[in-house]
Motif scaffolding. Structure first.
Motif, PDB file in Angstrom:
ATOM      1  N   PHE A  95     -86.815   5.522 -18.262  1.00  0.00           N
ATOM      2  CA  PHE A  95     -86.290   5.814 -19.590  1.00  0.00           C
ATOM      3  C   PHE A  95     -84.993   6.612 -19.513  1.00  0.00           C
ATOM      4  O   PHE A  95     -84.721   7.310 -18.534  1.00  0.00           O
ATOM      5  CB  PHE A  95     -87.334   6.541 -20.446  1.00  0.00           C
ATOM      6  CG  PHE A  95     -87.718   7.912 -19.956  1.00  0.00           C
ATOM      7  CD1 PHE A  95     -87.028   9.046 -20.381  1.00  0.00           C
ATOM      8  CD2 PHE A  95     -88.794   8.080 -19.086  1.00  0.00           C
ATOM      9  CE1 PHE A  95     -87.394  10.314 -19.949  1.00  0.00           C
ATOM     10  CE2 PHE A  95     -89.163   9.336 -18.639  1.00  0.00           C
ATOM     11  CZ  PHE A  95     -88.471  10.453 -19.075  1.00  0.00           C
ATOM     12  N   ILE A  96     -84.202   6.450 -20.576  1.00  0.00           N
ATOM     13  CA  ILE A  96     -82.977   7.217 -20.750  1.00  0.00           C
ATOM     14  C   ILE A  96     -83.207   8.210 -21.886  1.00  0.00           C
ATOM     15  O   ILE A  96     -83.729   7.833 -22.931  1.00  0.00           O
ATOM     16  CB  ILE A  96     -81.783   6.306 -21.101  1.00  0.00           C
ATOM     17  CG1 ILE A  96     -81.465   5.368 -19.938  1.00  0.00           C
ATOM     18  CG2 ILE A  96     -80.545   7.138 -21.449  1.00  0.00           C
ATOM     19  CD1 ILE A  96     -80.383   4.345 -20.272  1.00  0.00           C
ATOM     20  N   SER A  97     -82.832   9.450 -21.683  1.00  0.00           N
ATOM     21  CA  SER A  97     -82.949  10.441 -22.750  1.00  0.00           C
ATOM     22  C   SER A  97     -81.890  11.515 -22.543  1.00  0.00           C
ATOM     23  O   SER A  97     -81.501  11.820 -21.412  1.00  0.00           O
ATOM     24  CB  SER A  97     -84.346  11.071 -22.758  1.00  0.00           C
ATOM     25  OG  SER A  97     -84.427  12.078 -23.759  1.00  0.00           O
ATOM     26  N   HIS A  98     -81.438  12.085 -23.655  1.00  0.00           N
ATOM     27  CA  HIS A  98     -80.496  13.194 -23.604  1.00  0.00           C
ATOM     28  C   HIS A  98     -81.183  14.529 -23.873  1.00  0.00           C
ATOM     29  O   HIS A  98     -80.530  15.567 -23.876  1.00  0.00           O
ATOM     30  CB  HIS A  98     -79.372  12.986 -24.633  1.00  0.00           C
ATOM     31  CG  HIS A  98     -78.425  11.889 -24.250  1.00  0.00           C
ATOM     32  ND1 HIS A  98     -77.475  12.044 -23.277  1.00  0.00           N
ATOM     33  CD2 HIS A  98     -78.297  10.616 -24.695  1.00  0.00           C
ATOM     34  CE1 HIS A  98     -76.773  10.925 -23.148  1.00  0.00           C
ATOM     35  NE2 HIS A  98     -77.262  10.038 -23.996  1.00  0.00           N
ATOM     36  N   ARG A  99     -82.510  14.482 -24.095  1.00  0.00           N
ATOM     37  CA  ARG A  99     -83.249  15.703 -24.366  1.00  0.00           C
ATOM     38  C   ARG A  99     -84.007  16.120 -23.109  1.00  0.00           C
ATOM     39  O   ARG A  99     -84.910  15.415 -22.655  1.00  0.00           O
ATOM     40  CB  ARG A  99     -84.205  15.489 -25.537  1.00  0.00           C
ATOM     41  CG  ARG A  99     -83.468  15.307 -26.866  1.00  0.00           C
ATOM     42  CD  ARG A  99     -84.428  15.034 -27.986  1.00  0.00           C
ATOM     43  NE  ARG A  99     -83.726  14.914 -29.261  1.00  0.00           N
ATOM     44  CZ  ARG A  99     -84.032  14.045 -30.206  1.00  0.00           C
ATOM     45  NH1 ARG A  99     -85.030  13.205 -30.008  1.00  0.00           N
ATOM     46  NH2 ARG A  99     -83.358  14.012 -31.340  1.00  0.00           N
ATOM     47  N   PHE A 100     -83.658  17.265 -22.573  1.00  0.00           N
ATOM     48  CA  PHE A 100     -84.194  17.656 -21.271  1.00  0.00           C
ATOM     49  C   PHE A 100     -85.627  18.164 -21.358  1.00  0.00           C
ATOM     50  O   PHE A 100     -86.316  18.249 -20.340  1.00  0.00           O
ATOM     51  CB  PHE A 100     -83.278  18.697 -20.629  1.00  0.00           C
ATOM     52  CG  PHE A 100     -82.004  18.096 -20.115  1.00  0.00           C
ATOM     53  CD1 PHE A 100     -81.928  17.605 -18.814  1.00  0.00           C
ATOM     54  CD2 PHE A 100     -80.896  17.966 -20.928  1.00  0.00           C
ATOM     55  CE1 PHE A 100     -80.765  17.020 -18.341  1.00  0.00           C
ATOM     56  CE2 PHE A 100     -79.735  17.390 -20.462  1.00  0.00           C
ATOM     57  CZ  PHE A 100     -79.665  16.907 -19.163  1.00  0.00           C
TER      58      PHE A 100
ATOM     59  N   MET B  71     -90.381  15.927 -17.844  1.00  0.00           N
ATOM     60  CA  MET B  71     -91.712  15.352 -17.615  1.00  0.00           C
ATOM     61  C   MET B  71     -91.695  14.258 -16.558  1.00  0.00           C
ATOM     62  O   MET B  71     -92.738  13.847 -16.067  1.00  0.00           O
ATOM     63  CB  MET B  71     -92.270  14.778 -18.920  1.00  0.00           C
ATOM     64  CG  MET B  71     -92.565  15.814 -19.993  1.00  0.00           C
ATOM     65  SD  MET B  71     -93.449  15.099 -21.399  1.00  0.00           S
ATOM     66  CE  MET B  71     -92.259  13.903 -21.970  1.00  0.00           C
ATOM     67  N   ALA B  72     -90.513  13.736 -16.233  1.00  0.00           N
ATOM     68  CA  ALA B  72     -90.405  12.612 -15.301  1.00  0.00           C
ATOM     69  C   ALA B  72     -90.748  13.037 -13.879  1.00  0.00           C
ATOM     70  O   ALA B  72     -90.515  14.178 -13.477  1.00  0.00           O
ATOM     71  CB  ALA B  72     -88.996  12.041 -15.351  1.00  0.00           C
TER      72      ALA B  72
ATOM     73  N   VAL C 154     -89.581   7.607 -14.348  1.00  0.00           N
ATOM     74  CA  VAL C 154     -88.212   7.880 -13.895  1.00  0.00           C
ATOM     75  C   VAL C 154     -87.290   8.049 -15.096  1.00  0.00           C
ATOM     76  O   VAL C 154     -87.279   7.211 -16.003  1.00  0.00           O
ATOM     77  CB  VAL C 154     -87.689   6.740 -12.997  1.00  0.00           C
ATOM     78  CG1 VAL C 154     -86.266   7.024 -12.529  1.00  0.00           C
ATOM     79  CG2 VAL C 154     -88.624   6.546 -11.801  1.00  0.00           C
ATOM     80  N   ALA C 155     -86.504   9.121 -15.103  1.00  0.00           N
ATOM     81  CA  ALA C 155     -85.547   9.394 -16.180  1.00  0.00           C
ATOM     82  C   ALA C 155     -84.127   9.206 -15.670  1.00  0.00           C
ATOM     83  O   ALA C 155     -83.790   9.668 -14.566  1.00  0.00           O
ATOM     84  CB  ALA C 155     -85.738  10.806 -16.708  1.00  0.00           C
ATOM     85  N   LEU C 156     -83.312   8.520 -16.461  1.00  0.00           N
ATOM     86  CA  LEU C 156     -81.890   8.386 -16.168  1.00  0.00           C
ATOM     87  C   LEU C 156     -81.135   9.286 -17.136  1.00  0.00           C
ATOM     88  O   LEU C 156     -81.293   9.160 -18.357  1.00  0.00           O
ATOM     89  CB  LEU C 156     -81.429   6.933 -16.339  1.00  0.00           C
ATOM     90  CG  LEU C 156     -82.173   5.869 -15.532  1.00  0.00           C
ATOM     91  CD1 LEU C 156     -81.607   4.483 -15.836  1.00  0.00           C
ATOM     92  CD2 LEU C 156     -82.101   6.151 -14.040  1.00  0.00           C
ATOM     93  N   VAL C 157     -80.322  10.194 -16.619  1.00  0.00           N
ATOM     94  CA  VAL C 157     -79.590  11.121 -17.484  1.00  0.00           C
ATOM     95  C   VAL C 157     -78.112  11.097 -17.112  1.00  0.00           C
ATOM     96  O   VAL C 157     -77.728  10.715 -16.007  1.00  0.00           O
ATOM     97  CB  VAL C 157     -80.143  12.567 -17.380  1.00  0.00           C
ATOM     98  CG1 VAL C 157     -81.601  12.609 -17.777  1.00  0.00           C
ATOM     99  CG2 VAL C 157     -79.949  13.115 -15.971  1.00  0.00           C
TER     100      VAL C 157
ATOM    101  N   GLY D  45     -83.913  13.412  -7.844  1.00  0.00           N
ATOM    102  CA  GLY D  45     -85.005  14.309  -7.471  1.00  0.00           C
ATOM    103  C   GLY D  45     -85.847  14.676  -8.672  1.00  0.00           C
ATOM    104  O   GLY D  45     -85.621  14.193  -9.787  1.00  0.00           O
ATOM    105  N   SER D  46     -86.825  15.560  -8.468  1.00  0.00           N
ATOM    106  CA  SER D  46     -87.650  16.049  -9.570  1.00  0.00           C
ATOM    107  C   SER D  46     -86.885  17.127 -10.326  1.00  0.00           C
ATOM    108  O   SER D  46     -85.818  17.581  -9.891  1.00  0.00           O
ATOM    109  CB  SER D  46     -88.957  16.622  -9.031  1.00  0.00           C
ATOM    110  OG  SER D  46     -88.678  17.807  -8.266  1.00  0.00           O
TER     111      SER D  46
END
Length: 615
Positions: free
Chosen positions: A565-570, A575-576, A399-402, A591-592
């Motif tokens: 994870f948190i990331s600012h690079r899309f 990949m999440a 899971v990505a948090l953006v 969502g995906s």
């Protein structure tokens, strides 16, 4: 202190004498537990030392009287030298006892300081994160840490009072040979100092409390100019003079506050000192008259001169020591306040256990983690950081948090790790509220790599091994974790490999680059057996290619784990399995990658904006 809330203004409140008296048994208990034999030995030595001065004064009287009696007669050397020999023996014995006492005191002091530190560290471990993140609350811990050495000082102060009081009693007995009223004259001219000393002690303590913020700023400004973490920016921006002037300004405020206090009491100090000297003069004049008229011997006259000076000095010292003891008790009370602190009384503290037997966190998630209408504000701040956030994290999902900086992503991580409880709403793990789980068990089931991860100045192996302290000596497992976290290459290039001391605290320490430290912190997370791994944007020092390679490795090696994870690079975010878009404290899209691109909302705009930079 209130039983339901902690009031930072409590730091400025002066304790009553009754409150301070209660501290002494606790001090004795702590010190007695460290070394009861040493405490008894020091009490015995203090008693002996207290009688040295009265004994010397009495023997001096004997010497003088025997010399006077021997004038014009054949010299009886034994008659004259025996009391001189006694005086010499007393001096030698006192020197030996003093050396022994100093040694015992030093050893006991070190052990007591260690014991006090251990208690404070243990207590700190029970306090919630909210305590450490609130400056006003943190002031209390800092004062406790600064004043823990005062714990032993309370005992030394009381022992000093005991020793001086015993010596004073003996001196009074000697002076009463002249006349009982002589004692009353001396006592009467010194006693007014009690009121001055009590008032000064209270004001000194109050000033220290009021200047607590000043001290914190002084330490901070000093660290800016002297610690290596800041030296590069300080030099490149030419900030030395700026921060030095601010440091000096802050120090000057403290100095001026102290100077103002001392000036206020100086005239009273001089007046009372003159009054006590008048008492000594009166007694001395009376003794001279009595000796001239043959009422007392020359030896007794010598005794009166010596004992009256000693009585005045001891009375003044006792009053000063009483004031110092009072202030020491006030300062050491800060230490005991923290030990007595109920963590639940702190604003923002975690909710207490809801059942007598809280649940143990599962070794592996079954269904997942769900946030239900979660809102949150930091303690003491009305700003709402998270607003009615709801989404579900399936077990073993990536899971990505953006979102933009300041949107609330890191705050969300803190709630997922249960550093705080939601202000409203709830978080559930496998359909059970977080608050139903044992806190230690819940947090152990997770491994978090923070933005501001710690850099431990210990060996490379230990830096990774402490991710699971039970296996910190398991080199094989440490090596595997290093390979998984991408730290193995950097470690293998170090002078002693995994045994190399890192950082600059020790001379043999080797520093790493920012990216190498980050790989090390990620390896630490892989050392853990935690089922849920959280990355709070720990890859900021890595380039886009290395970050993508790292997350591909994480995804591959964590198939049986839940990864957030948190990331600012899309390029990484896509990949999440699931992406949560946080905007202004709300979960606006979930969502995906494909689903969110199709929605053509906030995520699609951020993705396209970043993609244009690489075209």
């Amino acid at each position: 202190m209130s039983s339901t809330t902690y009031d930072p203004e409590e730091l400025l409140r002066l304790k009553t004498v009754r409150e301070l008296i209660r501290i002494f048994p606790r001090v004795v208990k702590l010190i007695w537990h460290v070394s009861p034999l040493t405490v008894c030995a020091l009490m015995f030595v203090s008693s002996i030392t207290a009688l040295v001065s009265p004994a010397v004064i009495w023997m001096t009287k004997v010497v003088v009287d025997r010399v006077v009696a021997s004038l014009g007669l054949p010299i009886d050397w034994a008659f004259l030298m025996i009391p001189v020999g006694v005086i010499l023996a007393i001096w030698i014995g006192n020197a030996v006892i003093g050396s022994l006492s100093g040694l015992l005191s030093e050893v006991l002091s070190e052990h007591v300081y260690t014991a006090a530190s251990e208690k404070l560290i243990s207590k700190s471990a029970t306090l919630d994160i909210a305590y450490f993140e609130a400056p006003k609350f943190y002031d209390q811990l800092k004062q406790a840490n600064d004043n823990k050495w005062q714990v032993e000082s309370v005992l030394w102060s009381v022992m000093s009072l005991f020793q001086q009081a015993l010596s004073l009693t003996a001196m009074i007995g000697l002076l009463s040979i002249l006349h009982p009223l002589a004692v009353l004259v001396l006592v009467g001219t010194v006693l007014p100092r009690i009121f001055l000393e009590a008032h000064m002690s209270r004001r000194r303590f109050q000033l220290e409390s009021e200047m607590s913020r000043n001290w914190r700023m002084t330490y901070y400004q000093d660290s800016l100019l002297t610690e290596r973490e800041n030296v590069k920016e300080i030099r490149i921006f030419g900030l030395v003079e700026t921060f030095k002037s601010r440091y000096l300004e802050t120090r000057e405020k403290y100095i001026q506050a102290w100077l103002s206090l001392l000036k206020r009491f100086l005239k009273w100090e001089m007046s009372l000192e003159s009054l006590s000297m008048m008492g000594v003069s009166a007694v001395s004049i009376y003794a001279v008259i009595q000796a001239a008229s043959g009422e007392i011997t020359i030896g007794t006259l010598t005794l009166v001169f010596n004992s009256s000076q000693q009585i005045t000095s001891l009375l003044t010292s006792i009053i000063g020591q009483a004031g110092s003891t009072y202030q020491t008790c006030l300062e050491s009370s800060r230490f005991f306040e923290v030990l007595d602190l109920d963590p639940a009384t702190i604003s923002g503290s975690l909710a207490p256990k809801r059942t007598e037997t809280p649940l143990e966190a599962p070794s592996q998630l079954q269904s997942g983690i769900e946030l239900k209408n979660v809102s949150f504000s930091y303690p003491g701040n009305d700003e709402v950081i998270l607003k009615d956030v709801s989404f579900f994290i399936p077990a073993r999902a990536k899971v990505a948090l953006v979102g933009k900086n300041g949107a609330g992503k890191t705050t969300l991580i803190k709630l997922l790790a249960r550093f705080y409880d939601p202000t409203s709403g709830s978080i559930e793990l496998d359909s059970h509220d977080y608050r139903d789980y044992d806190l230690e068990s819940l947090q152990t089931s997770m491994s978090v790599v923070f933005q501001d991860f710690a850099r431990y100045d210990i060996s490379a192996a230990d830096n990774i091994g402490i991710g699971d302290v039970e296996h910190v000596e398991n080199r094989e497992r440490i090596v595997v974790a290093a390979e998984r976290g991408g730290a193995a290459e950097a470690i293998n290039g170090l002078p002693q490999g995994y045994d190399t001391i890192l950082g600059r605290t020790l001379d043999e320490g080797v520093d790493l680059s920012g990216g190498e430290w980050q790989h090390l912190s990620i390896a630490r997370a892989f050392m853990s057996n935690a089922d849920t791994v959280i990355f709070d944007e720990p890859t900021a020092a890595l380039d886009a290619l290395r970050e993508r390679e790292l997350y591909e490795r994480i995804t591959r090696l964590s198939e049986d784990k839940t990864v957030i994870f948190i990331s600012h690079r899309f390029s990484t975010v896509r990949m999440a399995d699931l992406i949560v878009v946080i905007d202004d404290g709300r979960a606006v899209e979930v969502g995906s990658h494909e689903e969110l691109i199709a929605q053509q909302g906030a995520y699609q705009l951020m993705f396209e904006t970043q993609a244009q930079r690489y075209r």
